[in-house]
Write a protein that holds these residues in place. Structure first.
Motif, PDB file in Angstrom:
ATOM      1  N   ARG A  60      18.083 -54.682 -15.312  1.00  0.00           N
ATOM      2  CA  ARG A  60      18.601 -54.400 -13.964  1.00  0.00           C
ATOM      3  C   ARG A  60      19.314 -55.597 -13.339  1.00  0.00           C
ATOM      4  NH1 ARG A  60      20.759 -50.782 -10.928  1.00  0.00           N
ATOM      5  NH2 ARG A  60      20.109 -51.425  -8.872  1.00  0.00           N
ATOM      6  N   ARG A  61      19.075 -56.795 -13.872  1.00  0.00           N
ATOM      7  CA  ARG A  61      19.727 -57.971 -13.279  1.00  0.00           C
ATOM      8  C   ARG A  61      21.229 -57.929 -13.495  1.00  0.00           C
ATOM      9  NH1 ARG A  61      18.538 -63.703 -11.928  1.00  0.00           N
ATOM     10  NH2 ARG A  61      18.669 -62.846  -9.839  1.00  0.00           N
ATOM     11  N   ALA A  62      21.977 -58.468 -12.549  1.00  0.00           N
ATOM     12  CA  ALA A  62      23.439 -58.467 -12.667  1.00  0.00           C
ATOM     13  C   ALA A  62      23.874 -59.270 -13.898  1.00  0.00           C
ATOM     14  CB  ALA A  62      24.042 -59.085 -11.413  1.00  0.00           C
ATOM     15  N   GLU A  74      20.981 -45.646 -16.245  1.00  0.00           N
ATOM     16  CA  GLU A  74      20.916 -46.259 -17.573  1.00  0.00           C
ATOM     17  C   GLU A  74      19.535 -46.844 -17.837  1.00  0.00           C
ATOM     18  OE1 GLU A  74      25.541 -47.677 -18.209  1.00  0.00           O
ATOM     19  OE2 GLU A  74      24.250 -48.799 -16.857  1.00  0.00           O
ATOM     20  N   CYS A  75      18.910 -47.364 -16.769  1.00  0.00           N
ATOM     21  CA  CYS A  75      17.560 -47.937 -16.932  1.00  0.00           C
ATOM     22  C   CYS A  75      16.559 -46.898 -17.419  1.00  0.00           C
ATOM     23  CB  CYS A  75      17.071 -48.539 -15.610  1.00  0.00           C
ATOM     24  SG  CYS A  75      17.742 -50.167 -15.315  1.00  0.00           S
ATOM     25  N   CYS A  76      16.772 -45.618 -17.068  1.00  0.00           N
ATOM     26  CA  CYS A  76      15.840 -44.573 -17.531  1.00  0.00           C
ATOM     27  C   CYS A  76      15.723 -44.617 -19.048  1.00  0.00           C
ATOM     28  CB  CYS A  76      16.314 -43.177 -17.117  1.00  0.00           C
ATOM     29  SG  CYS A  76      16.219 -42.886 -15.354  1.00  0.00           S
ATOM     30  N   PHE A  77      16.850 -44.804 -19.732  1.00  0.00           N
ATOM     31  CA  PHE A  77      16.857 -44.805 -21.203  1.00  0.00           C
ATOM     32  C   PHE A  77      16.294 -46.131 -21.726  1.00  0.00           C
ATOM     33  CE2 PHE A  77      20.054 -41.932 -19.621  1.00  0.00           C
ATOM     34  CZ  PHE A  77      19.810 -40.789 -20.350  1.00  0.00           C
ATOM     35  N   GLU A  81      12.503 -46.674 -23.746  1.00  0.00           N
ATOM     36  CA  GLU A  81      12.377 -47.317 -25.070  1.00  0.00           C
ATOM     37  C   GLU A  81      11.451 -48.523 -24.987  1.00  0.00           C
ATOM     38  OE1 GLU A  81      13.174 -46.451 -27.984  1.00  0.00           O
ATOM     39  OE2 GLU A  81      14.337 -44.709 -27.411  1.00  0.00           O
ATOM     40  N   ALA A  82      11.704 -49.397 -24.012  1.00  0.00           N
ATOM     41  CA  ALA A  82      10.895 -50.620 -23.877  1.00  0.00           C
ATOM     42  C   ALA A  82       9.432 -50.275 -23.639  1.00  0.00           C
ATOM     43  CB  ALA A  82      11.421 -51.475 -22.727  1.00  0.00           C
ATOM     44  N   GLY A  83       9.194 -49.166 -22.930  1.00  0.00           N
ATOM     45  CA  GLY A  83       7.835 -48.790 -22.548  1.00  0.00           C
ATOM     46  C   GLY A  83       7.002 -48.242 -23.694  1.00  0.00           C
ATOM     47  N   ARG A 248       8.083 -47.687  -8.429  1.00  0.00           N
ATOM     48  CA  ARG A 248       7.534 -46.388  -8.823  1.00  0.00           C
ATOM     49  C   ARG A 248       8.385 -45.723  -9.910  1.00  0.00           C
ATOM     50  NH1 ARG A 248       7.606 -43.709  -3.326  1.00  0.00           N
ATOM     51  NH2 ARG A 248       5.673 -44.744  -2.812  1.00  0.00           N
ATOM     52  N   LEU A 249       9.690 -45.778  -9.696  1.00  0.00           N
ATOM     53  CA  LEU A 249      10.610 -45.145 -10.648  1.00  0.00           C
ATOM     54  C   LEU A 249      10.565 -45.861 -12.002  1.00  0.00           C
ATOM     55  CD1 LEU A 249      12.615 -42.807 -10.557  1.00  0.00           C
ATOM     56  CD2 LEU A 249      14.407 -44.457 -10.072  1.00  0.00           C
ATOM     57  N   PHE A 250      10.514 -47.193 -11.946  1.00  0.00           N
ATOM     58  CA  PHE A 250      10.411 -47.964 -13.193  1.00  0.00           C
ATOM     59  C   PHE A 250       9.115 -47.624 -13.933  1.00  0.00           C
ATOM     60  CE2 PHE A 250      13.467 -51.351 -11.591  1.00  0.00           C
ATOM     61  CZ  PHE A 250      14.443 -51.012 -12.509  1.00  0.00           C
ATOM     62  N   HIS A 251       8.016 -47.445 -13.180  1.00  0.00           N
ATOM     63  CA  HIS A 251       6.765 -47.058 -13.836  1.00  0.00           C
ATOM     64  C   HIS A 251       6.922 -45.701 -14.515  1.00  0.00           C
ATOM     65  CE1 HIS A 251       4.015 -50.023 -11.658  1.00  0.00           C
ATOM     66  NE2 HIS A 251       3.822 -50.197 -12.931  1.00  0.00           N
ATOM     67  N   CYS A 252       7.583 -44.759 -13.828  1.00  0.00           N
ATOM     68  CA  CYS A 252       7.792 -43.428 -14.437  1.00  0.00           C
ATOM     69  C   CYS A 252       8.519 -43.595 -15.772  1.00  0.00           C
ATOM     70  CB  CYS A 252       8.632 -42.536 -13.513  1.00  0.00           C
ATOM     71  SG  CYS A 252       7.765 -42.014 -12.028  1.00  0.00           S
ATOM     72  N   MET A 253       9.578 -44.403 -15.790  1.00  0.00           N
ATOM     73  CA  MET A 253      10.370 -44.571 -17.021  1.00  0.00           C
ATOM     74  C   MET A 253       9.517 -45.152 -18.143  1.00  0.00           C
ATOM     75  SD  MET A 253      13.705 -46.404 -15.358  1.00  0.00           S
ATOM     76  CE  MET A 253      14.485 -45.797 -13.856  1.00  0.00           C
TER      77      MET A 253
END
Ligand SMILES: Cc1cc2nc3c(=O)[nH]c(=O)nc-3n(C[C@H](O)[C@H](O)[C@H](O)COP(=O)(O)OP(=O)(O)OC[C@H]3O[C@@H](n4cnc5c(N)ncnc54)[C@H](O)[C@@H]3O)c2cc1C
Length: 389
Positions: A60-62, A74-77, A81-83, A248-253
């Motif tokens: 997510r960092r620039a 894009e972070c969802c994908f 994977e990372a999770g 919260r959203l990052f945890h969901c992913m």
């Protein structure tokens, strides 16, 4: 679609990440060291060297700050994977609490705070924690019960109060402390080395691993300078909402990825084990658990993606992120529970990663807003705004 690069380039990035997870990260997992925060951090730092060589950086960092600059969509994908491994998010610089703290500080930090805290945090040189929850009678689900105080003095602020269940506190170099000042709830940056800041204990929990523990903290006459105030005084609850929605959203992913892996492990087990003269995978009740898991994760992914796209468009996600959080947290728990059930006794052992995954996922129904609290808020909005379902 909110893609920051051509689809083929993004697909190649995700394929590289999947390959890295399958061939390097997952094979490096050792369930014995999973209980040891220091060992996890050391292993993740070593794996990060290889990740960086492959162009896999903080999603997510620039780009100008050394990250991949991915959109929420894009972070969802990337995070799914990372999770898939408990080592993945720390290795790939997208673990909590660091990631949501970075996201919040990017929006709120002063130039001094950027240099002193944000930049080293984003580089992985130091660690953070976010300290809001308090033991009774302080704030838990209800932030209006916040008891920690920040009193203005000639030289800054004096903070007093108790915090607990603060993820990462045990190994954090600084905390974002939420406290009540004259103007309302406010955020302060407090160094762990501050003599008024003490981690009283690492609270033992059912979580099989946590790189920084869940700390109980005492702030006693904790003196900080005027530059410690983050953002605007009195806006701490708005800041917390902002931080929490992304967190919260990052945890969901991440947890969609972990529960999906659990079901893959269970499917492999069912395909190779016989009972009553046939493969487990041929029993309809096993098939039913597998099918329900696929249906639930499909819906969970779509809800998460929809909220991510709304965030990319700058729309309010308050209602949708509550609904997604409840659905995803309950879905991933059911999927992991079914995976354990399908694998029988090995499912609850540590020969397979399943029981560990289940224990990692269970607290998600409590933190980032308990299911009941979100349901109450969803219903309140439904009535007050006359929303259709
Ligand atoms: C693994 C983990 C990590 C955490 N990390 C952090 C962190 O880094 N920083 C931090 O500040 N906090 C953290 N927390 C704390 C977390 O934010 C709180 O647990 C959460 O806000 C709930 O507060 P509480 O535990 O005091 O529960 P309470 O507020 O006491 O609620 C207990 C239960 O009562 C029910 N309930 C509460 N309110 C309602 C309602 N309005 N309607 C119906 N039912 C209700 C729910 O079932 C809820 O689970 C973490 C917690 C866990 C488990």
């Amino acid at each position: 679609m909110s893609l920051t690069r051509p689809p083929a380039e993004f697909s190649a990035l995700i394929a590289e990440l999947r390959n890295f997870m399958d061939t390097v990260v997952i094979p490096s997992e050792d369930l014995k060291t999973a209980h040891d925060g220091d060992a996890i951090n050391k292993q993740a730092s070593e794996l990060r060297v290889e990740a960086l060589k492959r162009g896999l950086r903080a999603p997510r960092r620039a780009v100008s700050d050394g990250g991949l600059g991915l959109s929420w969509e894009e972070c969802c994908f990337f995070l799914e994977e990372a999770g898939r491994s408990f080592l993945g998010p720390t290795t790939l610089q997208c673990a909590a609490p660091g990631q949501p703290d970075i996201a919040a500080l990017e929006k709120l930090a002063s130039p001094w705070q950027r240099e002193r805290y944000l930049e080293p945090l984003a580089r992985g040189d130091i660690r953070s924690c976010f300290a809001m929850t308090e033991p009774a009678p302080g704030a838990g689900s209800d932030p209006r019960m916040l008891k920690t105080t920040a009193t203005r003095t000639d030289s800054g602020w004096v903070i007093n109060g108790d915090k607990w269940f603060i993820s990462g506190a045990v190994r954090a170099d600084f905390a974002i402390v939420v406290a009540r000042s004259d103007a309302g709830v406010s955020w302060f940056l407090v160094d762990k080395s501050n003599p008024g800041f003490r981690v009283v204990r690492d609270i033992p929990t059912m979580e099989p691993f946590d790189a920084g523990g869940h700390g109980e903290i005492r702030l006693e006459n904790c003196k900080v300078g005027p530059q410690a105030l983050v953002g605007e005084e009195g806006k701490g609850l708005e800041h917390a909402q902002l931080r929490l929605e992304g967190a919260r959203l990052f945890h969901c992913m991440r947890w969609i990825g972990l529960s999906s892996r659990a079901m893959s492990v269970a499917q492999d087990y069912a395909a190779g084990r016989d009972s009553f003269g046939t493969r487990l995978s041929e029993h309809q009740m096993v098939q039913s658990m597998v099918a329900d898991a696929h249906i639930s994760l499909y819906a969970a992914r779509l809800m998460t993606l929809d909220v991510a796209r709304k965030l990319d468009r700058g729309e309010s996600i308050r209602h949708e992120s509550s609904m997604a959080k409840v659905f995803v947290s309950e879905a991933v728990n059911k999927v992991a529970d079914s995976a354990v059930q399908i694998a029988g006794a090995p499912g609850i052992s540590e020969d397979l990663p399943l029981s560990m995954i289940l224990r990692m996922l269970r607290p998600f129904r409590i933190y980032d807003g308990a299911s009941e609290v979100h349901r109450a808020a969803i219903a309140r909005r439904a009535f007050s705004k006359r929303l259709s379902a």
